[in-house]
Motif scaffolding. Structure first.
Motif, PDB file in Angstrom:
ATOM      1  N   GLU A   3      -0.033   8.799   2.593  1.00 22.58           N
ATOM      2  CA  GLU A   3      -1.481   8.910   2.739  1.00 22.58           C
ATOM      3  C   GLU A   3      -2.158   7.545   2.783  1.00 22.58           C
ATOM      4  N   ALA A   4      -1.575   6.566   2.080  1.00 24.62           N
ATOM      5  CA  ALA A   4      -2.177   5.228   2.066  1.00 24.62           C
ATOM      6  C   ALA A   4      -2.111   4.566   3.438  1.00 24.62           C
ATOM      7  N   LYS A  13      -5.345   5.078   5.768  1.00 28.66           N
ATOM      8  CA  LYS A  13      -6.665   4.589   5.374  1.00 28.66           C
ATOM      9  C   LYS A  13      -6.805   3.100   5.670  1.00 28.66           C
ATOM     10  N   ARG A  44      -9.287  -0.087   4.788  1.00 32.70           N
ATOM     11  CA  ARG A  44     -10.332  -0.508   3.860  1.00 32.70           C
ATOM     12  C   ARG A  44     -11.571  -0.941   4.630  1.00 32.70           C
ATOM     13  N   SER A  69       2.094   1.947  -3.449  1.00 34.49           N
ATOM     14  CA  SER A  69       1.090   2.452  -4.389  1.00 34.49           C
ATOM     15  C   SER A  69       0.541   3.827  -4.013  1.00 34.49           C
ATOM     16  N   GLY A  70       0.512   4.149  -2.724  1.00 38.87           N
ATOM     17  CA  GLY A  70      -0.127   5.408  -2.314  1.00 38.87           C
ATOM     18  C   GLY A  70       0.677   6.306  -1.419  1.00 38.87           C
ATOM     19  N   ARG A  93       0.825  -1.211   0.000  1.00 36.26           N
ATOM     20  CA  ARG A  93       0.000   0.000   0.000  1.00 36.26           C
ATOM     21  C   ARG A  93       0.861   1.263   0.000  1.00 36.26           C
TER      22      ARG A  93
END
Length: 379
Positions: free
Chosen positions: A90-91, A94, A96, A86-87, A83
């Motif tokens: 900020e990822a 979060k 899910r 990919s982000g 994660r």
């Protein structure tokens, strides 16, 4: 375990023989954020663990080694590495959405609760309670409470309002706001009003002072020892207050106060007084006196718009700070307390700054009037 023993155990650990992952490359800004999270005691524990995982992943070690070092699972380490790749940072913030238990109250029930709360009243009551609504809809009172919280509904609270019906509302509003935002040169703008019927209340029994774990106490009943009226003029330039207590608030007392204002202001200054529409302020004797003192200019607030007079803000301060919890054995004690408060206030006055423009106020009034007209048509 010392530093040498730790790394020896790491090398002897069979987890070290697992495939190594390519180290994560961090920018300086990302590293600063993650290091701050990893040391912080105020951020979420989840964020702290994720920051520690990514910082450990900057070394060329396997996910299993990182998991063993941080006391977590290899799958969790791998998940947050992916994660972050990919982000970015900020990822890591979060989570899910999880499946969880399906809601026991369907959307139709929620809509019914909201509709009944906002559009109806219970029988023999003015507003719904959680229990009366729960009985009406057939759910628990805690369910009703959750729905109200989710939709920002508070049936037990009522906000008051009053729209002015003064036919000269716009002209008076623009006049007074103009004085606040652009006061005339070589002149003083004074907000004047009376705070009438201030009661000298004495308690029937002495209370206890505040202490750790206990609030101050005061008897619920009291003795009335008379009343006084505070006449006050607030200078919008520097916040100074001219105050005077009198037993009544007729035109005679108002004239006495005007004469005190005349004595306590520079003679070469024009005086613009903002007052309300109380009949005392328009008495023929008051008008005659004002005609003999042309430096006084009276500006009346619109009907039912006392909020335009900034001296009301001072009245609130003296009520909260000195009068509400005060104990006064006589009117003389009350007037002495009021005089002492004004003297203390004038030692370090802070003027109230008016920021609202006349056009903005008028837009709000128009919207409120439109809403009232629509409600009147549907009633």
């Amino acid at each position: 375990m010392n530093h040498y023993a730790y790394w020896r155990s790491e090398l002897e650990n069979p987890l070290r023989r697992l495939p190594m992952k390519s180290p994560i490359l961090l920018e300086d800004e990302q590293r600063d954020v993650l290091e701050r999270w990893s040391r912080s005691r105020t951020v979420s524990l989840r964020w702290r663990e994720r920051a520690q995982i990514i910082l450990a992943a900057t070394e060329k070690v396997s996910d299993a080694v990182i998991a063993a070092r941080l006391g977590t699972t290899r799958h969790r380490v791998a998940r947050w590495r992916r994660r972050f790749a990919s982000g970015g940072v900020e990822a890591l913030k979060k989570d899910r959405p999880r499946a969880g238990r399906p809601p026991r109250v369907d959307a139709a029930k929620v809509k019914q609760i909201v509709r009944l709360t906002t559009q109806t009243q219970p029988t023999h009551a003015t507003q719904w309670s959680t229990r009366s609504m729960a009985k009406r809809v057939g759910v628990s009172d805690t369910t009703v409470l959750r729905v109200w919280h989710a939709h920002g509904l508070k049936p037990h609270r009522v906000r008051t309002f009053k729209l002015s019906n003064d036919p000269q509302f716009t002209e008076k509003l623009e006049d007074i706001v103009g004085l606040y935002l652009a006061p005339p040169e070589h002149a003083l703008v004074l907000c004047c009003d009376e705070k009438s019927q201030i009661q000298a209340l004495d308690r029937t029994q002495p209370g206890l002072p505040i202490k750790k774990g206990r609030a101050q106490t005061m008897t619920h009943d009291y003795k009335r020892n008379g009343t006084t009226t505070l006449f006050a003029a607030l200078n919008i330039l520097d916040g100074q207050v001219i105050g005077h207590c009198q037993s009544r608030h007729t035109h005679v007392e108002w004239l006495k106060f005007l004469k005190k204002v005349d004595r306590n202001t520079p003679k070469g200054k024009e005086l613009h007084l903002i007052v309300d529409n109380y009949a005392t302020h328009k008495h023929p004797e008051v008008k005659a006196w004002l005609a003999l003192h042309p430096r006084f200019h009276i500006h009346f607030t619109p009907t039912s718009a006392s909020w335009l007079n900034m001296v009301e803000r001072f009245f609130r301060s003296i009520t909260v700070d000195r009068l509400r919890c005060g104990v006064f054995h006589s009117v003389a004690d009350l007037e002495k307390a009021i005089s002492g408060y004004i003297n203390h206030y004038n030692k370090n006055p802070k003027p109230f700054v008016w920021t609202a423009k006349a056009n903005d106020i008028l837009e709000k009034v128009v919207r409120a009037q439109t809403t009232l007209d629509k409600m009147g048509q549907t009633a």
